[in-house]
Write an enzyme that holds these catalytic residues in place. Sequence first.
Site, PDB file in Angstrom:
ATOM      1  N   GLU A 142       8.550  28.753   0.420  1.00  0.00           N
ATOM      2  CA  GLU A 142       9.560  28.267  -0.529  1.00  0.00           C
ATOM      3  C   GLU A 142       9.994  29.307  -1.561  1.00  0.00           C
ATOM      4  O   GLU A 142      11.180  29.414  -1.887  1.00  0.00           O
ATOM      5  CB  GLU A 142       9.040  27.019  -1.272  1.00  0.00           C
ATOM      6  CG  GLU A 142       9.129  25.730  -0.474  1.00  0.00           C
ATOM      7  CD  GLU A 142       7.951  25.491   0.463  1.00  0.00           C
ATOM      8  OE1 GLU A 142       7.165  26.434   0.673  1.00  0.00           O
ATOM      9  OE2 GLU A 142       7.830  24.370   0.975  1.00  0.00           O
TER      10      GLU A 142
ATOM     11  N   GLU B   1       3.234  20.396   4.268  1.00  0.00           N
ATOM     12  CA  GLU B   1       3.076  19.284   3.320  1.00  0.00           C
ATOM     13  C   GLU B   1       2.858  17.953   4.050  1.00  0.00           C
ATOM     14  O   GLU B   1       2.103  17.099   3.587  1.00  0.00           O
ATOM     15  CB  GLU B   1       4.295  19.243   2.391  1.00  0.00           C
ATOM     16  CG  GLU B   1       4.290  20.459   1.457  1.00  0.00           C
ATOM     17  CD  GLU B   1       5.539  20.565   0.611  1.00  0.00           C
ATOM     18  OE1 GLU B   1       6.600  20.853   1.191  1.00  0.00           O
ATOM     19  OE2 GLU B   1       5.453  20.340  -0.598  1.00  0.00           O
TER      20      GLU B   1
HETATM   21  N1  COA Z   1      15.761  25.062   9.665  1.00  0.00           N
HETATM   22  C1  COA Z   1      16.728  25.001  10.628  1.00  0.00           C
HETATM   23  N2  COA Z   1      16.616  25.614  11.834  1.00  0.00           N
HETATM   24  C2  COA Z   1      15.481  26.301  12.071  1.00  0.00           C
HETATM   25  C3  COA Z   1      14.434  26.391  11.132  1.00  0.00           C
HETATM   26  C4  COA Z   1      14.611  25.745   9.867  1.00  0.00           C
HETATM   27  N3  COA Z   1      13.660  25.753   8.929  1.00  0.00           N
HETATM   28  N4  COA Z   1      13.439  27.150  11.641  1.00  0.00           N
HETATM   29  C5  COA Z   1      13.852  27.498  12.882  1.00  0.00           C
HETATM   30  N5  COA Z   1      15.063  26.982  13.135  1.00  0.00           N
HETATM   31  C6  COA Z   1      15.877  27.141  14.361  1.00  0.00           C
HETATM   32  C7  COA Z   1      16.473  28.523  14.455  1.00  0.00           C
HETATM   33  O1  COA Z   1      17.693  28.598  13.727  1.00  0.00           O
HETATM   34  C8  COA Z   1      16.680  28.659  15.940  1.00  0.00           C
HETATM   35  O2  COA Z   1      17.832  27.954  16.306  1.00  0.00           O
HETATM   36  P1  COA Z   1      18.891  28.580  17.379  1.00  0.00           P
HETATM   37  O3  COA Z   1      18.077  28.724  18.646  1.00  0.00           O
HETATM   38  O4  COA Z   1      19.955  27.559  17.461  1.00  0.00           O
HETATM   39  O5  COA Z   1      19.313  29.888  16.823  1.00  0.00           O
HETATM   40  C9  COA Z   1      15.481  27.913  16.527  1.00  0.00           C
HETATM   41  O6  COA Z   1      15.012  27.043  15.488  1.00  0.00           O
HETATM   42  C10 COA Z   1      14.344  28.831  16.927  1.00  0.00           C
HETATM   43  O7  COA Z   1      13.994  29.620  15.795  1.00  0.00           O
HETATM   44  P2  COA Z   1      14.018  31.237  15.802  1.00  0.00           P
HETATM   45  O8  COA Z   1      14.181  31.697  14.401  1.00  0.00           O
HETATM   46  O9  COA Z   1      14.979  31.744  16.825  1.00  0.00           O
HETATM   47  O10 COA Z   1      12.530  31.524  16.313  1.00  0.00           O
HETATM   48  P3  COA Z   1      11.667  32.803  15.970  1.00  0.00           P
HETATM   49  O11 COA Z   1      10.478  32.749  16.867  1.00  0.00           O
HETATM   50  O12 COA Z   1      12.481  34.041  15.998  1.00  0.00           O
HETATM   51  O13 COA Z   1      11.168  32.585  14.449  1.00  0.00           O
HETATM   52  C11 COA Z   1      10.329  31.377  12.554  1.00  0.00           C
HETATM   53  C12 COA Z   1      10.400  31.475  14.103  1.00  0.00           C
HETATM   54  C13 COA Z   1       9.577  30.107  12.204  1.00  0.00           C
HETATM   55  C14 COA Z   1       9.620  32.628  12.023  1.00  0.00           C
HETATM   56  C15 COA Z   1      11.758  31.356  11.994  1.00  0.00           C
HETATM   57  O14 COA Z   1      12.500  30.368  12.709  1.00  0.00           O
HETATM   58  C16 COA Z   1      11.824  31.021  10.542  1.00  0.00           C
HETATM   59  O15 COA Z   1      11.510  31.846   9.711  1.00  0.00           O
HETATM   60  N6  COA Z   1      12.265  29.792  10.211  1.00  0.00           N
HETATM   61  C17 COA Z   1      12.484  29.371   8.847  1.00  0.00           C
HETATM   62  C18 COA Z   1      11.189  29.029   8.148  1.00  0.00           C
HETATM   63  C19 COA Z   1      11.488  28.573   6.731  1.00  0.00           C
HETATM   64  O16 COA Z   1      11.783  29.369   5.874  1.00  0.00           O
HETATM   65  N7  COA Z   1      11.448  27.245   6.516  1.00  0.00           N
HETATM   66  C20 COA Z   1      11.803  26.652   5.256  1.00  0.00           C
HETATM   67  C21 COA Z   1      10.568  26.416   4.466  1.00  0.00           C
HETATM   68  S1  COA Z   1      10.936  25.735   2.892  1.00  0.00           S
END
Ligand code: COA
Length: 241
Positions: free
Chosen positions: A135, A115
Amino acid sequence: MSNFEVIIYEKKDDIGYVTLNRPQALNAYNLQMRDELYQVLGAIKDDPEVKIAIFRGAGERAFCAGADLTEFLTAPSPVIARQVRWERDVWGLFLSITKPLIAAVHGYVLGDGLEIALCCDIRLASEDTQFGMPELGLGIIPAAGGTQTLPRMIGGAKALEVLLTGRWIKVEEAHRLKLVNQVVSRHDLLPAAERLANKIKAYSPTAVTYAKQAITRGLDLSLDEGLELEAKLGRLIISSH
Ligand code: COA
């Protein structure tokens, strides 16, 4: 501007550089970032020394992985949330800026990250970029303008598909869908954004802001109204010479 914790804001040669800076959390958008972004956007809007701005994400892995899930559903009641929105309408402020805004994105561009990119006028993406609106999987809908800005960019059917399926889009498809203007190597992302910014800022700032207004506001008008807007802005430019 100083004392920011999760955004770096710099100015150089008439360009404002905004870097989302929580790389350890993939630059997830939290309340702190909202408050700092609000201040930065106000500065970009009002500062005559800034002619154009570039938005990017710190770290190797993401522009922004969406809303901070650790704050998810910890927001105050809907009534308070609405008051806060009026006090801090980040997205309204973003879309009201008449200067050109360039998003230079890489890695994960999810939810609020997408966004933010959609509030910009031109999007450059590196080859490792993936876009998504997760979302619905969280039981919510986009709240940063995405339900309006995404279909305006890629059409209603594709926007619905992206939102309703939660499917992620790789950069080649994003380019085909016209979500992204240009795909570049990761190494060339910032230089490419700067080349573009330098080209645009060489033109008259008034002509640039009127051109942006004519196109972005015109998209929401009928053809007749859009032509009237263009004529009005054209007259204003001539009278300003
Ligand atoms: N909010 C808070 N922390 C987040 C985050 C989010 N939206 N996305 C990633 N992080 C953090 C993780 O908790 C992790 O922290 P840690 O190292 O302290 O455990 C760090 O960023 C790295 O992310 P990680 O999940 O370990 O990386 P990955 O390569 O395995 O996966 C994603 C990457 C993007 C697929 C995964 O992080 C994810 O699905 N994130 C959420 C996306 C989401 O749903 N966002 C909200 C949209 S409304």
